[in-house]
Design a protein around this motif. Structure first.
Motif, PDB file in Angstrom:
ATOM      1  N   VAL A 199       6.737  -8.958 -13.142  1.00 34.67           N
ATOM      2  CA  VAL A 199       5.438  -8.828 -12.486  1.00 34.67           C
ATOM      3  C   VAL A 199       4.391  -9.261 -13.503  1.00 34.67           C
ATOM      4  CG1 VAL A 199       3.768  -7.255 -11.440  1.00 34.67           C
ATOM      5  CG2 VAL A 199       6.210  -6.997 -10.937  1.00 34.67           C
ATOM      6  N   GLU A 200       3.746 -10.366 -13.196  1.00 36.39           N
ATOM      7  CA  GLU A 200       2.804 -10.973 -14.141  1.00 36.39           C
ATOM      8  C   GLU A 200       1.385 -10.451 -13.988  1.00 36.39           C
ATOM      9  OE1 GLU A 200       3.816 -13.026 -16.592  1.00 36.39           O
ATOM     10  OE2 GLU A 200       5.850 -12.701 -15.842  1.00 36.39           O
ATOM     11  N   LYS A 201       1.017 -10.085 -12.755  1.00 37.85           N
ATOM     12  CA  LYS A 201      -0.360  -9.661 -12.501  1.00 37.85           C
ATOM     13  C   LYS A 201      -0.362  -8.670 -11.348  1.00 37.85           C
ATOM     14  CE  LYS A 201      -4.848 -11.754 -11.344  1.00 37.85           C
ATOM     15  NZ  LYS A 201      -5.495 -13.021 -10.967  1.00 37.85           N
ATOM     16  N   VAL A 202      -1.190  -7.641 -11.461  1.00 35.05           N
ATOM     17  CA  VAL A 202      -1.361  -6.663 -10.390  1.00 35.05           C
ATOM     18  C   VAL A 202      -2.866  -6.482 -10.184  1.00 35.05           C
ATOM     19  CG1 VAL A 202      -0.907  -4.322  -9.585  1.00 35.05           C
ATOM     20  CG2 VAL A 202       0.761  -5.455 -11.065  1.00 35.05           C
ATOM     21  N   VAL A 203      -3.311  -6.690  -8.963  1.00 30.35           N
ATOM     22  CA  VAL A 203      -4.723  -6.538  -8.637  1.00 30.35           C
ATOM     23  C   VAL A 203      -4.853  -5.462  -7.565  1.00 30.35           C
ATOM     24  CG1 VAL A 203      -6.806  -7.679  -7.756  1.00 30.35           C
ATOM     25  CG2 VAL A 203      -5.172  -8.964  -9.169  1.00 30.35           C
ATOM     26  N   GLY A 240       0.849  -1.182   0.000  1.00 29.47           N
ATOM     27  CA  GLY A 240       0.000   0.000   0.000  1.00 29.47           C
ATOM     28  C   GLY A 240       0.881   1.226   0.000  1.00 29.47           C
ATOM     29  N   SER A 241       0.688   2.087  -0.976  1.00 32.02           N
ATOM     30  CA  SER A 241       1.504   3.311  -1.032  1.00 32.02           C
ATOM     31  C   SER A 241       0.670   4.479  -1.549  1.00 32.02           C
ATOM     32  CB  SER A 241       2.751   3.098  -1.890  1.00 32.02           C
ATOM     33  OG  SER A 241       2.420   2.704  -3.212  1.00 32.02           O
ATOM     34  N   GLY A 242      -0.507   4.627  -0.961  1.00 31.20           N
ATOM     35  CA  GLY A 242      -1.418   5.683  -1.381  1.00 31.20           C
ATOM     36  C   GLY A 242      -2.508   5.104  -2.268  1.00 31.20           C
ATOM     37  N   CYS A 243      -2.970   5.890  -3.186  1.00 29.05           N
ATOM     38  CA  CYS A 243      -4.030   5.478  -4.100  1.00 29.05           C
ATOM     39  C   CYS A 243      -3.612   4.242  -4.888  1.00 29.05           C
ATOM     40  CB  CYS A 243      -4.328   6.621  -5.057  1.00 29.05           C
ATOM     41  SG  CYS A 243      -5.439   6.193  -6.393  1.00 29.05           S
ATOM     42  N   PHE A 244      -4.454   3.220  -4.898  1.00 28.37           N
ATOM     43  CA  PHE A 244      -4.058   1.988  -5.586  1.00 28.37           C
ATOM     44  C   PHE A 244      -3.956   2.161  -7.088  1.00 28.37           C
ATOM     45  CE2 PHE A 244      -8.518   0.086  -4.440  1.00 28.37           C
ATOM     46  CZ  PHE A 244      -9.172   0.896  -5.368  1.00 28.37           C
ATOM     47  N   TRP A 245      -4.603   3.156  -7.652  1.00 25.34           N
ATOM     48  CA  TRP A 245      -4.456   3.404  -9.095  1.00 25.34           C
ATOM     49  C   TRP A 245      -3.002   3.753  -9.414  1.00 25.34           C
ATOM     50  CZ3 TRP A 245      -8.985   7.399  -9.282  1.00 25.34           C
ATOM     51  CH2 TRP A 245     -10.205   6.743  -9.130  1.00 25.34           C
ATOM     52  N   CYS A 246      -2.383   4.550  -8.555  1.00 21.11           N
ATOM     53  CA  CYS A 246      -0.977   4.946  -8.752  1.00 21.11           C
ATOM     54  C   CYS A 246      -0.053   3.752  -8.559  1.00 21.11           C
ATOM     55  CB  CYS A 246      -0.582   6.042  -7.762  1.00 21.11           C
ATOM     56  SG  CYS A 246      -1.491   7.582  -7.934  1.00 21.11           S
ATOM     57  N   GLY A 248     -14.281  -4.031 -10.342  1.00 16.91           N
ATOM     58  CA  GLY A 248     -13.700  -4.054 -11.684  1.00 16.91           C
ATOM     59  C   GLY A 248     -13.301  -2.707 -12.239  1.00 16.91           C
ATOM     60  N   ALA A 249     -14.056  -1.667 -11.954  1.00 14.66           N
ATOM     61  CA  ALA A 249     -13.744  -0.332 -12.479  1.00 14.66           C
ATOM     62  C   ALA A 249     -12.406   0.194 -11.979  1.00 14.66           C
ATOM     63  CB  ALA A 249     -14.852   0.650 -12.101  1.00 14.66           C
ATOM     64  N   HIS A 250     -11.883  -0.390 -10.894  1.00 18.88           N
ATOM     65  CA  HIS A 250     -10.617   0.080 -10.319  1.00 18.88           C
ATOM     66  C   HIS A 250      -9.418  -0.715 -10.808  1.00 18.88           C
ATOM     67  CE1 HIS A 250     -12.897   2.720  -7.796  1.00 18.88           C
ATOM     68  NE2 HIS A 250     -13.658   1.703  -7.435  1.00 18.88           N
ATOM     69  N   GLN A 251      -9.647  -1.749 -11.587  1.00 17.59           N
ATOM     70  CA  GLN A 251      -8.552  -2.571 -12.101  1.00 17.59           C
ATOM     71  C   GLN A 251      -8.021  -1.956 -13.396  1.00 17.59           C
ATOM     72  OE1 GLN A 251      -7.534  -4.821 -10.017  1.00 17.59           O
ATOM     73  NE2 GLN A 251      -9.359  -4.702  -8.726  1.00 17.59           N
ATOM     74  N   ASP A 252      -6.686  -1.949 -13.532  1.00 17.04           N
ATOM     75  CA  ASP A 252      -6.042  -1.443 -14.742  1.00 17.04           C
ATOM     76  C   ASP A 252      -6.453   0.007 -15.031  1.00 17.04           C
ATOM     77  OD1 ASP A 252      -4.147  -2.061 -16.685  1.00 17.04           O
ATOM     78  OD2 ASP A 252      -5.662  -2.613 -18.158  1.00 17.04           O
ATOM     79  N   TYR A 253      -6.650   0.769 -13.967  1.00 16.12           N
ATOM     80  CA  TYR A 253      -7.241   2.104 -14.066  1.00 16.12           C
ATOM     81  C   TYR A 253      -6.435   3.052 -14.957  1.00 16.12           C
ATOM     82  CZ  TYR A 253      -9.876   6.222 -12.787  1.00 16.12           C
ATOM     83  OH  TYR A 253     -10.670   7.342 -12.848  1.00 16.12           O
TER      84      TYR A 253
END
Length: 181
Positions: free
Chosen positions: A24-28, A7-13, A140-145
């Motif tokens: 890194v194969e996958k980021v959720v 966790g380092s702030g907003c997960f979108w960043c 889902g809307a927050h994945q791969d933002y």
């Protein structure tokens, strides 16, 4: 494959940073460290669940090590601001390492102590280091933002500078297709 949760702030960043790394194969994007089951984004944003916005990585330790992931984690956010990253304020934006194994815990503690001793940030590091108890994937809307909404003002003003910093500091660790922003 192994997992890491940061966790380092907003997960979108945070998601945009770690997605670009070789190995890194996958980021959720998701939530961890709270006290209710199956939290929703609105609840987490209101700070009522105790969860932090986090990303959970699946990575190949033969390509990128946990130590290298920690290095990227520490150098791509400010671990000295309690419950805040930039304009994002609240416990949900806290700096945190949620370790999966005892080895990850030891490495996170060691790295944090080393940075403190060297006074790298000029202020005490407030990063939480806790065992991963539960990880909840965000909606889902927050994945791969960032990749989906690159032209959005938040992405341009907040995430793009972090991605540029990543490229400047860690260009040799980037996936080939990510070397061009």
């Amino acid at each position: 494959m192994e997992k890491a949760t940061f966790g380092s702030g907003c997960f979108w960043c945070t998601e945009a940073i770690f997605q670009r790394l070789k190995g890194v194969e996958k980021v959720v994007s998701g939530y961890s460290g709270g006290h209710i089951k199956n939290p929703a984004y609105r609840e987490v944003c209101n700070g009522v669940t105790g969860h932090a916005e986090v990303v959970q990585l699946t990575y190949d330790p033969e390509v990128i090590t946990y130590d290298e992931l920690l290095e990227v984690f520490w150098k791509t956010h400010d671990p000295t601001t309690l419950n805040r990253q930039g304009y994002d304020v609240g416990t949900q934006y806290r700096s945190a390492v949620f370790y999966h194994t005892e080895e990850q815990r030891k490495k996170a503690v060691y790295y944090k102590q080393k940075l403190e001793e060297e006074d790298i940030f000029g202020a005490p590091i407030v990063t939480e280091i806790s065992p991963l108890e539960t990880f909840y994937a965000a909606e889902g809307a927050h994945q791969d933002y960032y990749n989906n909404y690159t032209s959005q003002p938040y992405c341009q003003a907040v995430i793009l500078p972090k991605v540029k910093k990543l490229k400047q500091i860690f260009s040799e660790k980037l996936k080939q297709e990510q070397n061009n922003l």
